[in-house]
Enzyme design. Structure first.
Site, PDB file in Angstrom:
ATOM      1  CG  HIS A  94       6.784  -2.004   2.324  1.00  0.00           C
ATOM      2  ND1 HIS A  94       6.716  -0.833   3.033  1.00  0.00           N
ATOM      3  CD2 HIS A  94       5.578  -2.581   2.453  1.00  0.00           C
ATOM      4  CE1 HIS A  94       5.519  -0.702   3.563  1.00  0.00           C
ATOM      5  NE2 HIS A  94       4.808  -1.751   3.241  1.00  0.00           N
ATOM      6  CG  HIS A 151       8.442   0.227   6.132  1.00  0.00           C
ATOM      7  ND1 HIS A 151       8.713  -1.116   6.135  1.00  0.00           N
ATOM      8  CD2 HIS A 151       7.117   0.347   6.385  1.00  0.00           C
ATOM      9  CE1 HIS A 151       7.618  -1.786   6.426  1.00  0.00           C
ATOM     10  NE2 HIS A 151       6.617  -0.922   6.559  1.00  0.00           N
ATOM     11  N   GLY A 200       4.714 -10.361   3.742  1.00  0.00           N
ATOM     12  CA  GLY A 200       5.471 -10.333   4.997  1.00  0.00           C
ATOM     13  C   GLY A 200       4.805 -11.154   6.093  1.00  0.00           C
ATOM     14  CB  SER A 242       4.195  -0.739  10.786  1.00  0.00           C
ATOM     15  OG  SER A 242       2.902  -0.280  10.439  1.00  0.00           O
ATOM     16  CB  SER A 243       3.016   2.414   6.363  1.00  0.00           C
ATOM     17  OG  SER A 243       3.597   1.551   5.418  1.00  0.00           O
ATOM     18  CB  ILE A 260      12.332  -5.795   8.217  1.00  0.00           C
ATOM     19  CG1 ILE A 260      12.582  -6.816   7.095  1.00  0.00           C
ATOM     20  CG2 ILE A 260      13.518  -4.867   8.387  1.00  0.00           C
ATOM     21  CD1 ILE A 260      13.691  -7.812   7.342  1.00  0.00           C
ATOM     22  CG  MET A 298      -1.915  -1.172   1.181  1.00  0.00           C
ATOM     23  SD  MET A 298      -3.442  -0.859   2.068  1.00  0.00           S
ATOM     24  CE  MET A 298      -2.833  -0.593   3.718  1.00  0.00           C
ATOM     25  N   GLY A 299       2.142   1.101  -0.354  1.00  0.00           N
ATOM     26  CA  GLY A 299       3.019   2.266  -0.452  1.00  0.00           C
ATOM     27  C   GLY A 299       3.540   2.732   0.891  1.00  0.00           C
ATOM     28  CB  ALA A 300       3.834   4.793   3.279  1.00  0.00           C
TER      29      ALA A 300
HETATM   30  P1  AMP Z   1       1.387  -2.924   3.573  1.00  0.00           P
HETATM   31  O1  AMP Z   1       1.916  -1.913   2.628  1.00  0.00           O
HETATM   32  O2  AMP Z   1       1.499  -2.545   5.006  1.00  0.00           O
HETATM   33  O3  AMP Z   1       0.049  -3.471   3.177  1.00  0.00           O
HETATM   34  O4  AMP Z   1       2.371  -4.172   3.456  1.00  0.00           O
HETATM   35  C1  AMP Z   1       2.715  -4.722   2.221  1.00  0.00           C
HETATM   36  C2  AMP Z   1       3.498  -5.981   2.458  1.00  0.00           C
HETATM   37  O5  AMP Z   1       4.660  -5.675   3.213  1.00  0.00           O
HETATM   38  C3  AMP Z   1       2.719  -7.038   3.255  1.00  0.00           C
HETATM   39  O6  AMP Z   1       3.001  -8.322   2.728  1.00  0.00           O
HETATM   40  C4  AMP Z   1       3.276  -6.875   4.638  1.00  0.00           C
HETATM   41  O7  AMP Z   1       3.182  -8.033   5.429  1.00  0.00           O
HETATM   42  C5  AMP Z   1       4.727  -6.537   4.329  1.00  0.00           C
HETATM   43  N1  AMP Z   1       5.382  -5.861   5.456  1.00  0.00           N
HETATM   44  C6  AMP Z   1       4.953  -4.753   6.106  1.00  0.00           C
HETATM   45  N2  AMP Z   1       5.779  -4.444   7.124  1.00  0.00           N
HETATM   46  C7  AMP Z   1       6.763  -5.398   7.112  1.00  0.00           C
HETATM   47  C8  AMP Z   1       7.922  -5.648   7.913  1.00  0.00           C
HETATM   48  N3  AMP Z   1       8.232  -4.871   8.951  1.00  0.00           N
HETATM   49  N4  AMP Z   1       8.698  -6.701   7.609  1.00  0.00           N
HETATM   50  C9  AMP Z   1       8.383  -7.505   6.554  1.00  0.00           C
HETATM   51  N5  AMP Z   1       7.308  -7.336   5.767  1.00  0.00           N
HETATM   52  C10 AMP Z   1       6.501  -6.299   6.034  1.00  0.00           C
END
Ligand code: AMP
Length: 283
Positions: free
Chosen positions: A41, A38, A152, A190-191, A181, A34-36
């Protein structure tokens, strides 16, 4: 300087790119986000690069997984920064659809997963969430036709749900999990960490620390229900408002019965002020 990352915003253009790679016998991996972005990702992108020749990263803030009153409108956005980070990490294509591309007028389908998606964890507190996630992920997997899709472990119930969904719908993409991570102090990246105040950011690593301590108690044979009560109390005392802290079967996410030798995953979600944090670890 890394070169500018190719970007498409339609399903048609995405399909054309991937089809070309497939004709060239290249393996393709998809990393939905979903962007943002780190380091969490970006590590998924690194992992994808160990599996495949071409990496597609989707950036789409999926309205279907937010309930009214949640943070859809304030969710952090930084497309320009994201694209720079992705090209530095050797992604090949960003798929950045608008809402109407994913949910055109008349859209009337939703994908509802049971099993891991109805384990009374995230789903209990965000009842709309997994149908929103499953619908968008099913679409992305069908759109991209990648060989691999990397998710993740940070969102462990989501990883299990997506794995179930792909198996049940005969989607040939292999779902791959990648480890969480963390910042140096243990807080899972986390975003949404951007929402934390300075004080909350100092307290936040206690979530992971409590999970670690609780996992240690479980490993030394302590009774799970008593461990959960202790963890709940410790987090509440540290000013978290706990949604759940639960030890579950690591595969099915079912509840444990007494002390057990099945694989265990410890999962938690808690508010710190207005920010909802989730985390999980293997026991
Ligand atoms: P999101 O953008 O938060 O929807 O996450 C996109 C993907 O990144 C998902 O598969 C999450 O599980 C993964 N993700 C988010 N935070 C982390 C992290 N700290 N370590 C590893 N994967 C992550």
């Amino acid at each position: 300087m890394s070169k500018i990352l190719a970007q498409v915003d339609t399903v048609k253009a995405l399909r054309q790119r991937v089809a070309r790679w497939r004709r060239e016998k290249l393996k393709v991996a998809l990393v939905p986000t979903m962007g943002a972005l780190h380091e969490g990702h970006l590590t998924l992108v690194d992992h994808a690069n160990t599996l495949a020749d071409r990496i597609v990263v989707s950036i789409f803030i999926n309205p279907a997984q937010f309930a009214a009153g949640e943070d859809l409108t304030t969710y952090p956005r930084d497309l320009e920064g994201d694209l720079k980070k992705l090209s530095a990490r050797k992604a090949n294509l960003a798929f950045v659809p608008m809402g109407e591309e994913m949910y055109p007028k008349g859209f009337a389908t939703s994908v509802s997963v049971k099993g891991p998606a109805t384990a009374a964890l995230e789903d209990k507190h965000r009842p709309h969430f997994f149908t929103g996630v499953a619908t968008v992920v099913a679409k992305l997997l069908i759109q991209a036709r990648a060989d691999y899709a990397v998710f993740g472990e940070k969102d462990y119930q989501q990883l299990k749900t997506v794995t179930r969904l792909a198996a049940d719908l005969d989607i040939a993409t292999r779902i791959v999990g990648a480890e969480t991570i963390r910042h140096d102090d243990g807080l899972a990246m986390s975003s949404r960490n951007e929402y934390l105040s300075e004080y909350e950011r100092v307290v936040a690593p206690l979530l992971y620390k409590t999970l670690q301590e609780t996992a240690e108690e479980l490993r030394s044979g302590a009774e799970p229900a008593a461990c959960m009560r202790r963890a709940f109390r410790a987090l509440n005392k540290a000013s978290f408002k706990v949604d759940y802290v639960e030890a579950r079967n690591a595969d099915s996410l079912r509840k444990l019965i007494g002390t057990t030798d099945e694989p265990i995953r410890l999962l938690a979600a808690a508010y710190l002020g207005k920010t909802r944090l989730i985390d999980n670890i293997a026991v």
